[in-house]
Each structure stands twice: as C-alpha cells, then as structure tokens.
Write an enzyme that holds these catalytic residues in place. Structure first.
Site, PDB file in Angstrom:
ATOM      1  N   GLU A   1       7.225   1.052   3.825  1.00  0.00           N
ATOM      2  CA  GLU A   1       6.422   1.582   2.720  1.00  0.00           C
ATOM      3  C   GLU A   1       7.301   2.383   1.776  1.00  0.00           C
ATOM      4  O   GLU A   1       8.128   3.177   2.218  1.00  0.00           O
ATOM      5  CB  GLU A   1       5.322   2.536   3.219  1.00  0.00           C
ATOM      6  CG  GLU A   1       4.121   1.905   3.863  1.00  0.00           C
ATOM      7  CD  GLU A   1       3.058   2.958   4.170  1.00  0.00           C
ATOM      8  OE1 GLU A   1       2.961   3.959   3.419  1.00  0.00           O
ATOM      9  OE2 GLU A   1       2.335   2.790   5.162  1.00  0.00           O
TER      10      GLU A   1
ATOM     11  N   GLU B   1       2.082   6.013  10.903  1.00  0.00           N
ATOM     12  CA  GLU B   1       2.670   7.324  10.634  1.00  0.00           C
ATOM     13  C   GLU B   1       2.212   8.377  11.641  1.00  0.00           C
ATOM     14  O   GLU B   1       1.576   9.381  11.299  1.00  0.00           O
ATOM     15  CB  GLU B   1       2.352   7.769   9.199  1.00  0.00           C
ATOM     16  CG  GLU B   1       2.958   6.854   8.151  1.00  0.00           C
ATOM     17  CD  GLU B   1       2.552   7.207   6.733  1.00  0.00           C
ATOM     18  OE1 GLU B   1       3.185   6.709   5.795  1.00  0.00           O
ATOM     19  OE2 GLU B   1       1.580   7.991   6.563  1.00  0.00           O
TER      20      GLU B   1
END
EC number: 3.2.1.23
Length: 673
Positions: free
Chosen positions: A312, A153
């Site tokens: 995710e 991320e």
C-alpha cells in the site's frame, strides 16, 4: 514450504486494494477494463468483507466473491485474497461485547471503526479461525489466487487490551517467559515501592496508576501484546498453509512509521512467507522522500535482504493527517520506483477506486473521483507501463553499503516515563543518523543488535537505550574484527528487563567504546553547546551532555562550554582491528555529517562527492544482472556518473559515461556485464 513470492508472478506486481462491495456489480466490468488499461497485475480483495461473507454466524455468502475472482482471472489479474479478521461484523460484537478492547483507563471501545479487537478473546480467535478456514477451503485452488493477506496492519489502531481476559492470558505468558512468579519479581525489580507479588493471580495488566507504574511490567506488557497479535496471525497462517499448501501468506507491515511502533517486526518477519509493507508520506515539513527510503530499507532488512512487496501507498493525498496535500506531478511514480530500487517487487496502492462514502472517501486512489480525464489517472497508466518494463529485476537484491542498528523493544523501553530529558527522542536520532547517511549517498541495511554484522564496514547506533549483554558482546566482537562503530549517547544503559547494567554507564557498551560516563547533564530547552575539535574546528549540539571518562579511548572533540566544558564530547577507541566512535551529545546535521565522514574514512568508505543532494543512486543485483536506479527528487535536471555502460529500461536507450536524469524523474539502467 510455501512460495516466497506471489504465485504465477512473471512481472513486478502493480495494482492496489480493490473494494468492489462498495459498488454495484455493473461497475465491476468497467473496473477490470480500466485495470487492464492501467497495467494492473494484482489486487488485494476481501480485507474488510467479513460482514458480507458471513452475514450471520455460520451462514456464508460467497457468491459475489466467486464472481469477482472469476472476473479477475478472466482478465489476467491476480488476487491477494484477504482474511477479513481486522473487522469482525456487528453480529459478532453483539454476541461477544467483551471482544472489544479495554484501554488502560478502563474504557471499552465501541463498534464502528476497524481493528477494535481484544486479541486474547477466545470468541474472536474461534470466529477468525472459522472464516479463515471457509475461505481457504473454497479458494485454495482458484486460479486467480496469488497469495493470502491475513488481517490488516496489525497494531493499528489498537495493539493492547487491558481487560480481565487479557490479564489471565498475560499471567500465562509471564509463566512461559519467566518460569515462576519469583523470577517475575526479580525481572521487574518489584522490591522497589513494595510491588512484590506472591502469586501470578496478583498480577494485572499495567492499568492506569496515580503516578508512573513499574517500567519493566509495562515493557513486558508491550511484548505480550505484540506476541498475542502474532499468535493470532500464526493461527490463521497455519490454517492457510494446511488447506492451501504452496500459496504464500503475508500480512501488511508498517515498518518505519513512528505512529505504528507497537509491533516488533524482527519477530514478525520470521513468520510471514513474504514481507510486505504499507508506506504513507508524513507531511510534517521534513523531506518525505528520506523517510520513504528509510521505510524501504527497513522493510528489506526485516525480510533478511530478500525482495519484498510494497502493498500500500497513495497515488496522491491521504485523508488522516492534519494537512493532506496532493502529490506533485511525477511524485507518485518517483515514490513507487524509489521503493522498487530498495527491494520491492512492485508497487500497489490503497486503493483502486476512490470511495464515495466512509472515513477514507478523501483518500486518493488509482481511479480518482475525477475519473480517467485526470492527471492522477494518466500518471497511473504511465507508471503501470514503467513497472511492466522492469520485469527483469524480479528476484534481484538491493546492494547495501552500511548498517544501522534498530530494535523496537529498545524503543518501547525508552518511551516509558521518567527518563533524563523529555527532549531526547530516540526516533529523532535514528531519523537524523539515517538522513546523514542518505545525504552521503549510502544505502543502509538495518540490523538487530545481536545480528551478524561482519559484512558491513560501518555500523551506526543512533539510539540503543536497551542493550542486552549479548548485543554488547556482539558489538565488541564486530569492532575487534575490523569494523567501524559509531554510537550515540544514552545507549547501552539497561538490559532486557529495563534494569541498569551493573557498573558505570554506558553499561553493555563500555568495553567496545573504551570509556565510562559518570553522569548525564541534559541541557535546558533551547540551550546549545559548542564542541571544539582539531585546529579551529567547531561543532554545535543541544539537548544532552555527559561527563565522559576515557578508559582507552582518545578524545577527538571536546566540550568548549556547557556543563561538561573541557571534557570529552566525541571519542575514538581503537580496539583490535577496528575503531569505535562515541558521540555524547545531540549533534546538529552539519556536525553529525562531520563525525560520520571521519568514521567513514576509518571504514574505508570513499566519499561520493559526484552526486547531488536529493539524488538517490541505488543498485540491485542478481542472476539476471546488475541494475542502477537514479531517483532525482530535485527540481533540476542532473547527471549521474556511470562507471559501467548499460541500457536504460524505461526509455530503451544505451547509456555510458553519465546518466541524464530529468528533474523529478527516475532512470533505471541494466548495466552491461
């Protein structure tokens, strides 16, 4: 060229982040047994393991990871193997404290979280390359390896550092981008407020100033910060390509979360072998499934329409919002399959086993604290079976209906200080336009403003404050060639340097829209205006009004009151073979639907009146056939018209005429040829 899907994948991917280092090895056997029970095919490992893999500089302890990967392979589970460069070890920061980022206020962040990295730091770059190289050498040919997962991320929670190392790097970046300090002065308009620079050495990052700083400098710094993170990704990716040829490399995006807007994913999408995304429901009172659909459509668009992978999401509640409700029964499967409908090649979660310690110990997981005698676990097992039954979908593509323009750099520019109204929120307009298209049951592709738009009958532009001359020409050509364009207010205003386009507003879009705007007149807080149309029709708007002067466009709706009373509010411009609509105020949902309905008629898009609200119907198509997803987000059973008969893959029955979709359920039909 590396593969664009995980190696060895014959089914859709199902699994999640696996952090076995949080548990004694005696638990691992139970984990893989339960993974098999749940239908897990792939797990992400090693993402936060740098301190375990390299406990001292240059001293590596791979034994535990060797045993883990061997165990996964033995049980038929693939690994998405992380490079752990999002979380450097304590020893690294002790040796290189200046690798911790400095914020605009001059405060250096401390060790103890994640993602606290100065991406310009030579020490960080060297250390990241070192651990990545060792991992690639050791595991390039391991049979469990499906793909590489670089970092985690990017941009969360820190994207920009303002230290002296970054200042020197920024100056080099500016020279590569602009070519000379004179060109920087021109681009930034430094003649204003006496900000002119005589040399690069005089330029610093846009640190804290007593009042608003130079907006063009701030915009370039956001570009620089994004490019610097991307440099580090490319460095790791190239090491992996060299030492592990043929294994795809990715990093997990967060495309549609407004909290994660520091990354230009159009640029990043060109650098990864497989686009992957993380998505979490934002429980702010809105319809969360609409943002989910938006995120999936945007991720697919970043992938160029190709299949992507949901890397995710959560089985139930998360841990980092003000309020973190559990997902309702069936919601986890519905969320997962909605992503698959819009192009994902599977569904993975954070994480496999719920943590007992650390910041995310209350974040839900596939194997919750409640254990296997729990609703979440039973739903995970059922979802694994459903994902397994959808293997024929692999490689197919989602079929879009319309396009929406989206540009992260325009968001960056519009978010800077001193704009005409703090009530105008570009992201709110994008969300509203998307929701209106969603409610008309249209599947949306997102597109960069300079992309080829010829495949779409309708293109909407909810907020494009920064519009290059090239983008303006592109949209004019699109309309001239027969497209239907809908543009919302405060678009086309500035160029790539945040300089107002010469001449009247809306700058780069004047010709396509056939009008000019003399002035904006934002409304007061809570103030509304009425917009009158054909017959007795009336629309409601707020936040913004404009003094519009048609120059070829026809007035379709008129301000009935407010500052611009009597003037054009919504216009329509016939240009070449197409039509361009302009909406000069912030319409409420009903009003926006009215305008999009009229534009849809121009575009030849038939209304899809047979579908209930909050029931998605999305198609995927490819060499293996055509598939229809029906996702029912309501509490009521419903029926979806079915033009072509087929086989429902989750239940196995043959269906024709209509498709029954239970409350909160999902049905997937493989349509007959």
């Amino acid at each position: 060229m590396p593969e664009t899907t995980p190696q060895g994948r014959l089914r859709l991917a199902f699994g999640g982040d696996y952090n076995p280092e949080q548990w004694p090895e005696s638990v691992w056997q139970e984990d893989v047994r339960l993974m098999r029970e749940a239908g897990v095919t792939m797990v992400s490992v090693g993402i936060f393991s740098w301190a375990l893999l390299e406990p001292e500089p240059g001293a590596y302890t791979f034994g535990w990871l060797d045993r883990l990967l061997d165990l996964l392979h033995e049980h038929g589970i693939s690994a998405d193997l992380g490079t752990p460069t999002v979380a450097p070890p304590a020893w690294f920061y002790r040796a290189h404290p200046d690798a911790l980022p400095l914020n605009r206020e001059g405060v250096r962040y401390a060790f103890g979280s994640r993602g606290a990295i100065c991406h310009s730091s030579p020490a960080y770059r060297e250390a990241a390359a070192g651990i990545t190289t060792e991992l690639a050498r050791r595991y390039a040919t391991h049979p469990a390896l499906a793909m590489w997962h670089v970092h985690n991320e990017y941009g969360v929670p820190v994207s920009a550092c303002y230290c002296d190392t970054c200042a020197a790097h920024f100056r080099r970046w500016l020279d590569a981008r602009h070519g000379s300090v004179e060109a920087v002065n021109e681009a930034w308009g430094t003649a204003f407020w006496g900000q002119r620079f005589a040399s690069y050495e005089q330029i610093d990052p846009p640190r804290l100033t007593p009042t608003t700083g130079n907006p063009a400098q701030q915009l370039d710094y956001r570009r620089f910060a994004d490019a610097t993170m991307r440099e580090n990704f490319v460095s790791e990716r190239d090491i992996l390509h060299r030492l592990a040829p043929g294994v795809p490399v990715t990093t997990n995006f967060m495309t549609a979360l407004s909290q994660c807007d520091t990354v230009d994913y159009w640029a990043w999408g060109r650098e990864v072998d497989l686009v992957t995304n993380d998505h979490y429901l934002i429980t702010d009172g809105r319809r969360t499934h609409v943002n989910l659909a938006m995120a999936a459509d945007l991720t697919r668009s970043v992938a160029g329409g190709a299949p992507w992978l949901l890397l995710e999401h959560s089985t139930s509640g998360v841990s980092w919002q003000p309020r973190n409700p559990a997902k309702r029964p069936g919601e986890m499967a519905r969320n997962s399959l909605a992503h698959v409908a819009r192009g994902s090649e599977g569904a993975l979660f954070f994480q496999w086993r719920q943590s007992r310690r650390g910041a995310e110990k209350f974040h839900s997981a596939m194997l919750p604290h409640a254990g296997t005698d729990s609703r979440v676990w039973r739903e995970v097992v059922a979802l694994g079976a459903d994902i397994g039954s959808l293997a024929p979908l692999r490689g197919t593509r989602t079929v879009p209906d319309v396009a929406m323009l989206w540009d992260w750099q325009s968001w960056w520019a519009q978010a800077l200080e001193w704009r005409p109204s703090e009530d105008h929120d570009a992201r709110e307009r994008a969300d509203s336009f998307y929701e209106a298209l969603y409610d008309r049951h249209l599947t949306v592709d997102f597109a960069h403003p300079e992309a080829d738009l010829s495949a779409y009958p309708l293109v909407v532009v909810p907020a494009l404050y920064l519009t290059t001359e090239a983008a303006g020409r592109n949209l004019r050509t699109y309309v001239e060639n027969g497209g239907t364009l809908v543009v919302s207010y405060f678009s086309g205003i500035v160029d790539e340097h945040d300089a107002v386009h010469e001449g009247p507003y809306p700058g780069a879009l004047r010709d396509a829209l056939g009008l000019t705007v003399e002035e904006w007149s934002p409304l007061g807080e809570g103030e509304t205006v009425r917009i009158a149309g054909p017959g007795e029709a009336s629309l409601t708007a707020d936040v913004w009004t404009e003094f519009v002067v048609p120059r070829g466009a026809e007035t379709v709706w008129t301000y009935a009151d407010g500052p611009a009373a009597g003037g054009p509010a919504v216009t329509r411009h016939r240009l070449g073979e197409g039509t361009a609509w302009y909406v000069s105020s912030r319409l409420d949902p009903a009003a926006l639907d009215t305008i999009l309905g009229a534009a849809g008629e121009d575009a030849g898009i038939a209304p899809r009146t047979g579908l209930p609200r909050d029931v998605e119907v999305v198609r995927r198509s490819g060499d293996s056939g055509a598939y229809l997803f029906a996702v029912n987000h309501t509490a009521h059973d419903t029926k979806v018209p079915l033009d072509t008969p087929g086989t429902e893959l989750l239940g196995g029955e043959h269906v024709s005429g209509h498709l029954a979709v239970p409350a909160g359920g999902v049905r997937v039909v493989r349509l007959d040829a």
